[in-house]
Design an enzyme around this catalytic site. Structure first.
Site, PDB file in Angstrom:
ATOM      1  CG  HIS B  66      -2.035  -1.202   1.017  1.00  0.00           C
ATOM      2  ND1 HIS B  66      -2.262  -1.830   2.193  1.00  0.00           N
ATOM      3  CD2 HIS B  66      -2.698  -1.199  -0.082  1.00  0.00           C
ATOM      4  CE1 HIS B  66      -3.297  -2.730   1.723  1.00  0.00           C
ATOM      5  NE2 HIS B  66      -3.379  -2.532   0.511  1.00  0.00           N
ATOM      6  CB  ALA B  67       1.145   3.835  -2.407  1.00  0.00           C
ATOM      7  NE  ARG B  68      -4.053   4.769   2.973  1.00  0.00           N
ATOM      8  CZ  ARG B  68      -5.336   5.035   2.863  1.00  0.00           C
ATOM      9  NH1 ARG B  68      -5.518   6.450   2.355  1.00  0.00           N
ATOM     10  NH2 ARG B  68      -6.065   4.468   3.224  1.00  0.00           N
ATOM     11  CD  GLU B  69      -0.326   0.316   4.670  1.00  0.00           C
ATOM     12  OE1 GLU B  69       0.452  -0.546   4.720  1.00  0.00           O
ATOM     13  OE2 GLU B  69      -1.591   0.421   4.505  1.00  0.00           O
ATOM     14  NE  ARG B 124      -6.472   0.142   0.316  1.00  0.00           N
ATOM     15  CZ  ARG B 124      -6.236  -0.384   1.537  1.00  0.00           C
ATOM     16  NH1 ARG B 124      -5.567   0.152   2.453  1.00  0.00           N
ATOM     17  NH2 ARG B 124      -6.573  -1.919   1.659  1.00  0.00           N
ATOM     18  CG  HIS B 194       0.366  -4.333   5.191  1.00  0.00           C
ATOM     19  ND1 HIS B 194      -0.492  -4.011   4.423  1.00  0.00           N
ATOM     20  CD2 HIS B 194       0.671  -5.539   4.961  1.00  0.00           C
ATOM     21  CE1 HIS B 194      -0.817  -4.725   3.298  1.00  0.00           C
ATOM     22  NE2 HIS B 194       0.016  -5.786   3.781  1.00  0.00           N
ATOM     23  CB  SER B 195       2.169   1.303   8.780  1.00  0.00           C
ATOM     24  OG  SER B 195       1.651   2.142   7.776  1.00  0.00           O
ATOM     25  CE1 TYR B 246     -10.549  -5.039   7.089  1.00  0.00           C
ATOM     26  CE2 TYR B 246     -10.792  -3.720   9.171  1.00  0.00           C
ATOM     27  CZ  TYR B 246     -10.191  -3.720   7.718  1.00  0.00           C
ATOM     28  OH  TYR B 246      -9.262  -2.817   7.309  1.00  0.00           O
ATOM     29  CD  GLU B 268      -1.761  -3.706   9.152  1.00  0.00           C
ATOM     30  OE1 GLU B 268      -1.405  -2.581   9.067  1.00  0.00           O
ATOM     31  OE2 GLU B 268      -2.441  -4.283   8.407  1.00  0.00           O
TER      32      GLU B 268
END
Lengths: 90, 305
Positions: B66-69, B124, B194-195, B246, B268
């Site tokens: 995911h780009a923004r992480e 993202r 991830h984050s 989820y 994460e």
């Protein structure tokens, strides 16, 4: 992202969950957690980002629907700039 | 490489140049492998780390799906730095790399990452415009062939969790899955970074069913979280993806598990919302240090098995 805000809300009732799930149909909402409105559940902490021009309206809607909220970021642009430690950029 | 900044967020052109330099500086320990091209035709690289000896077990790790992480690719760079600088000095790292390879994809979603630096910090997805819609991008972590498109993944290209037109429709996904499939006999663990939210997750995400080795995975996650907390006291919650966050389908950790890689984990990283995707550079070092402990713990476990 000038004056854009990030809200943290915690819906307690099913009605509040449904309200949040429908929010993106009227407004530009960028969910930070969970990944999408689809995932919102009761008692889940939900973080989302809204632009400056929509922030006031969103706040009003949250109050009207009795959804507890806090504002995690008051001005996203400032925090974007703070993320990079300019002191280290030699 | 001595001038490279591991405690800063680096742009793609810097990361890309660094992959070439580090492979050149440590030719006996690191090799750079091109595994494909992104939608916008950028080269995708993987770093193979470990002493050249076959056959060996391997751990596959990817960052930045995911780009923004941004902290995620920062961790992969940190890991490679630690591996190369401590090999031959730290007994444990030396043992790991003498007996195991790490396949590290320092940046999975390159096009999206470039976009997050230049156009939209909170981007993202990737930058694919293959759909008939005007909306751009596929969520690469919904694009894997693991109950694809069934549970809480969107088939609407305008959504952040758009799963793409078909499983592995995206060149980035295809590059990674092709590599993993061709190295399945050696890959014993899959780690994806991830984050944010400080969690350690394991399969399944697409069902509440437990995996046959659920107890073992839970115990490993518990121990890994304990290792993380031992450094700065950061609490990482752990459990299956479906139950802990989820249910979601098309995710890489589920896919890897179903390929037969029985130790599959999603990290994460920090934090829990104070910074969100804007974790300051001043926290890169501490975050990476604590995660190194968990990754080394898992590597040692896999080696002993």
């Amino acid at each position: 992202f000038d004056s854009a805000k990030v809200f943290r809300v915690k819906p307690h009732k099913e009605k509040q969950v449904n309200f949040l799930k429908n929010l993106p149909s009227n407004l530009q909402i960028d969910f930070w957690y969970p990944d999408s409105a689809l995932h919102i559940l009761s008692e889940m902490e939900v973080d989302f980002h809204v632009s400056a021009d929509q922030a006031k309206y969103v706040e009003t809607l949250l109050k009207q629907n009795g959804i507890p909220y806090e504002i995690l970021f008051q001005n996203l642009q400032e925090d974007i700039e703070k993320q990079l430690d300019n002191k280290n950029k030699s | 490489t001595s001038k490279y900044h591991y405690t800063k967020y680096n742009e793609w052109h810097q990361i890309s140049a660094w992959t070439a330099r580090i492979a050149k500086k440590y030719p006996k320990l690191v090799s750079r492998i091109k595994i494909g091209n992104t939608f916008e035709n950028r080269s995708m690289y993987l770093l193979k780390i470990g002493k050249q000896r076959n056959p060996k077990k391997a751990i596959f790790m990817d960052c930045g799906i995911h780009a923004r992480e941004w902290i995620s690719p920062a961790f992969c760079q940190w890991f490679v730095k630690e591996a190369t600088r401590t090999y031959g000095k730290d007994g444990n790292m030396t043992n790991i790399l003498d007996n195991m390879n790490f396949y590290v994809v320092p940046l999975f979603n390159i096009d999206g990452y470039v976009w997050s630096w230049t156009q939209n910090r909170f981007w993202r997805k990737n930058r694919s415009n293959a759909s008939s819609s005007t909306c751009i991008g596929v969520d690469l972590n919904r694009n894997f062939d693991a109950a694809w498109g069934t549970i809480d993944a969107s088939k609407n290209p305008c959504e952040e969790i758009y799963c793409g037109s078909s499983p592995e429709s995206e060149p980035e996904t295809k590059a990674v899955t092709t590599f993993i499939r061709s190295h399945l006999s050696s890959i014993k663990a899959y780690l994806t970074i991830h984050s944010y939210s400080q969690m350690l997750l394991f399969p399944y995400g697409y069902t509440y069913d437990k995996t046959p080795n659920y107890k073992e995975l839970k115990e490993l996650a518990r121990e890994a979280a304990k290792a993380i907390a031992s450094l700065y006291g950061k609490k990482y919650t752990y459990g299956t993806s479906a139950a802990t966050i989820y249910p979601s389908s098309g995710c890489s950790d589920d896919w890897a598990y179903d390929q037969g890689i029985k130790y599959s984990f999603t990290f994460e990283l920090r934090d829990k919302g104070k910074h969100g995707f804007l974790l300051p550079e001043s926290e890169i070092k501490a975050t990476c240090q604590e995660i190194m402990l968990a990754v080394k713990f898992l590597a040692n476990y896999i080696l002993r098995k």
